[in-house]
Write a protein that holds these residues in place. Sequence first.
Motif, PDB file in Angstrom:
ATOM      1  N   ILE A 158       0.839  -1.191   0.000  1.00 62.47           N
ATOM      2  CA  ILE A 158       0.000   0.000   0.000  1.00 62.47           C
ATOM      3  C   ILE A 158       0.876   1.244   0.000  1.00 62.47           C
ATOM      4  CG2 ILE A 158      -1.646   1.329   1.370  1.00 62.47           C
ATOM      5  CD1 ILE A 158      -2.893  -1.377   2.225  1.00 62.47           C
ATOM      6  N   VAL A 159       1.930   1.216   0.823  1.00 59.20           N
ATOM      7  CA  VAL A 159       2.842   2.376   0.872  1.00 59.20           C
ATOM      8  C   VAL A 159       3.537   2.552  -0.477  1.00 59.20           C
ATOM      9  CG1 VAL A 159       4.952   3.270   1.940  1.00 59.20           C
ATOM     10  CG2 VAL A 159       3.168   2.259   3.363  1.00 59.20           C
ATOM     11  N   ALA A 160       3.985   1.457  -1.080  1.00 59.31           N
ATOM     12  CA  ALA A 160       4.661   1.547  -2.381  1.00 59.31           C
ATOM     13  C   ALA A 160       3.723   2.116  -3.444  1.00 59.31           C
ATOM     14  CB  ALA A 160       5.188   0.181  -2.804  1.00 59.31           C
ATOM     15  N   ALA A 161       2.469   1.690  -3.441  1.00 59.40           N
ATOM     16  CA  ALA A 161       1.498   2.203  -4.421  1.00 59.40           C
ATOM     17  C   ALA A 161       1.230   3.685  -4.187  1.00 59.40           C
ATOM     18  CB  ALA A 161       0.201   1.407  -4.345  1.00 59.40           C
ATOM     19  N   ALA A 162       1.149   4.094  -2.930  1.00 57.88           N
ATOM     20  CA  ALA A 162       0.927   5.513  -2.622  1.00 57.88           C
ATOM     21  C   ALA A 162       2.096   6.350  -3.125  1.00 57.88           C
ATOM     22  CB  ALA A 162       0.731   5.709  -1.122  1.00 57.88           C
ATOM     23  N   LYS A 163       3.308   5.885  -2.876  1.00 57.01           N
ATOM     24  CA  LYS A 163       4.493   6.618  -3.326  1.00 57.01           C
ATOM     25  C   LYS A 163       4.550   6.673  -4.851  1.00 57.01           C
ATOM     26  CE  LYS A 163       7.401   5.956   0.731  1.00 57.01           C
ATOM     27  NZ  LYS A 163       8.607   5.339   1.285  1.00 57.01           N
ATOM     28  N   ILE A 206      -4.660   7.782  12.246  1.00 52.96           N
ATOM     29  CA  ILE A 206      -4.888   7.063  10.995  1.00 52.96           C
ATOM     30  C   ILE A 206      -5.126   5.596  11.325  1.00 52.96           C
ATOM     31  CG2 ILE A 206      -3.899   6.352   8.781  1.00 52.96           C
ATOM     32  CD1 ILE A 206      -1.988   8.788   9.055  1.00 52.96           C
ATOM     33  N   LEU A 207      -6.183   5.039  10.769  1.00 56.18           N
ATOM     34  CA  LEU A 207      -6.466   3.618  10.891  1.00 56.18           C
ATOM     35  C   LEU A 207      -6.524   3.015   9.495  1.00 56.18           C
ATOM     36  CD1 LEU A 207      -9.413   3.701  13.462  1.00 56.18           C
ATOM     37  CD2 LEU A 207      -7.048   3.069  13.943  1.00 56.18           C
ATOM     38  N   LEU A 208      -5.850   1.906   9.300  1.00 54.96           N
ATOM     39  CA  LEU A 208      -5.961   1.119   8.076  1.00 54.96           C
ATOM     40  C   LEU A 208      -6.232  -0.303   8.515  1.00 54.96           C
ATOM     41  CD1 LEU A 208      -3.257   3.158   7.103  1.00 54.96           C
ATOM     42  CD2 LEU A 208      -4.118   2.049   5.068  1.00 54.96           C
ATOM     43  N   ARG A 234       2.175   6.816  -6.830  1.00 52.83           N
ATOM     44  CA  ARG A 234       1.166   7.772  -7.292  1.00 52.83           C
ATOM     45  C   ARG A 234       1.488   9.201  -6.844  1.00 52.83           C
ATOM     46  NH1 ARG A 234      -4.490   4.442  -6.738  1.00 52.83           N
ATOM     47  NH2 ARG A 234      -3.831   2.810  -8.158  1.00 52.83           N
ATOM     48  N   GLY A 235       2.635   9.370  -6.209  1.00 53.89           N
ATOM     49  CA  GLY A 235       3.057  10.700  -5.791  1.00 53.89           C
ATOM     50  C   GLY A 235       2.298  11.244  -4.595  1.00 53.89           C
ATOM     51  N   LEU A 236       1.684  10.369  -3.817  1.00 56.18           N
ATOM     52  CA  LEU A 236       0.944  10.812  -2.645  1.00 56.18           C
ATOM     53  C   LEU A 236       1.913  11.066  -1.490  1.00 56.18           C
ATOM     54  CD1 LEU A 236      -2.025   8.282  -2.801  1.00 56.18           C
ATOM     55  CD2 LEU A 236      -2.015  10.660  -3.547  1.00 56.18           C
ATOM     56  N   ALA A 237       1.714  12.168  -0.814  1.00 56.53           N
ATOM     57  CA  ALA A 237       2.566  12.506   0.326  1.00 56.53           C
ATOM     58  C   ALA A 237       2.142  11.680   1.533  1.00 56.53           C
ATOM     59  CB  ALA A 237       2.446  13.986   0.638  1.00 56.53           C
ATOM     60  N   LEU A 238       3.091  11.055   2.167  1.00 54.14           N
ATOM     61  CA  LEU A 238       2.814  10.262   3.358  1.00 54.14           C
ATOM     62  C   LEU A 238       3.362  11.002   4.569  1.00 54.14           C
ATOM     63  CD1 LEU A 238       3.777   6.733   1.979  1.00 54.14           C
ATOM     64  CD2 LEU A 238       1.499   7.735   2.183  1.00 54.14           C
ATOM     65  N   PRO A 239       2.498  11.371   5.492  1.00 51.87           N
ATOM     66  CA  PRO A 239       2.969  12.117   6.657  1.00 51.87           C
ATOM     67  C   PRO A 239       3.779  11.224   7.592  1.00 51.87           C
ATOM     68  CG  PRO A 239       0.678  11.506   6.959  1.00 51.87           C
ATOM     69  CD  PRO A 239       1.057  11.085   5.560  1.00 51.87           C
ATOM     70  N   PRO A 240       4.678  11.819   8.352  1.00 50.71           N
ATOM     71  CA  PRO A 240       5.395  11.022   9.355  1.00 50.71           C
ATOM     72  C   PRO A 240       4.389  10.555  10.407  1.00 50.71           C
ATOM     73  CG  PRO A 240       5.820  13.360   9.665  1.00 50.71           C
ATOM     74  CD  PRO A 240       5.024  13.237   8.397  1.00 50.71           C
ATOM     75  N   VAL A 241       4.597   9.365  10.929  1.00 48.17           N
ATOM     76  CA  VAL A 241       3.685   8.840  11.944  1.00 48.17           C
ATOM     77  C   VAL A 241       4.451   8.473  13.205  1.00 48.17           C
ATOM     78  CG1 VAL A 241       2.013   7.969  10.265  1.00 48.17           C
ATOM     79  CG2 VAL A 241       3.822   6.462  11.095  1.00 48.17           C
ATOM     80  N   SER A 242       3.734   8.490  14.314  1.00 40.57           N
ATOM     81  CA  SER A 242       4.285   8.050  15.588  1.00 40.57           C
ATOM     82  C   SER A 242       3.265   7.118  16.220  1.00 40.57           C
ATOM     83  CB  SER A 242       4.557   9.256  16.494  1.00 40.57           C
ATOM     84  OG  SER A 242       3.351   9.954  16.751  1.00 40.57           O
ATOM     85  N   SER A 243       3.639   6.477  17.277  1.00 46.25           N
ATOM     86  CA  SER A 243       2.738   5.565  17.985  1.00 46.25           C
ATOM     87  C   SER A 243       2.141   4.528  17.057  1.00 46.25           C
ATOM     88  CB  SER A 243       1.604   6.333  18.682  1.00 46.25           C
ATOM     89  OG  SER A 243       2.124   7.283  19.559  1.00 46.25           O
ATOM     90  N   PHE A 244       2.934   4.019  16.130  1.00 44.57           N
ATOM     91  CA  PHE A 244       2.474   2.998  15.187  1.00 44.57           C
ATOM     92  C   PHE A 244       2.218   1.693  15.925  1.00 44.57           C
ATOM     93  CE2 PHE A 244       3.037  -0.508  12.289  1.00 44.57           C
ATOM     94  CZ  PHE A 244       2.358  -0.101  11.156  1.00 44.57           C
ATOM     95  N   GLN A 245       1.044   1.115  15.716  1.00 43.89           N
ATOM     96  CA  GLN A 245       0.710  -0.158  16.359  1.00 43.89           C
ATOM     97  C   GLN A 245       0.070  -1.093  15.338  1.00 43.89           C
ATOM     98  OE1 GLN A 245      -2.424   0.058  19.284  1.00 43.89           O
ATOM     99  NE2 GLN A 245      -2.018  -2.000  20.038  1.00 43.89           N
TER     100      GLN A 245
END
Length: 167
Positions: free
Chosen positions: A1-6, A35-37, A8-19
């Motif tokens: 999902i991250v690779a597809a977003a990148k 953010i929930l996925l 497509r040129g979508l900006a991915l914000p930095p995240v914290s508290s990843f679980q």
Amino acid sequence: IVAAAKARGLALPPVSSFQAIPGQGVDALAPDGRILLGNRRLMESRGIELGPLTERAEALAAAGKSSVFVAFGGEALGLIAVADTLKPTAREAVAALVARGLEVVMLTGDSRVVAEAVAREAGITRVLAEVLPADKAAEIKRLQQGGRVVAMVGDGINDAPALAQAG
């Protein structure tokens, strides 16, 4: 999902508290909100209303695709369809195992509708679906009862305990 977003040129914000939530999805905190996925179970447990996305997810499931719902700030924003692609020889391999008298069972965390669609394509008639990662080893153990020998093929870290149980 991250690779597809990148891609497509979508900006991915930095995240914290990843679980990572086994069998459900991920929860992360971005500078602007949570953010929930994940699957429907995750969204329901967090009180996220899916509304019209539910109907779209059901249509995708009937086509053998799982839906990853995307929520931000407590609101469902969309879904991403993902699907396991069978190798061209999968149906042939299953048929060869069945011809040898072996029972082939699909054990998956996917929804029943998705699992049954994929199983049909592969020629598998017995499906154990919606099994959480922590419960897969128990399912293998249950299959082993009565002296059965069980072999398992897995594709991820969530399958490790079940693979070890199958030995």
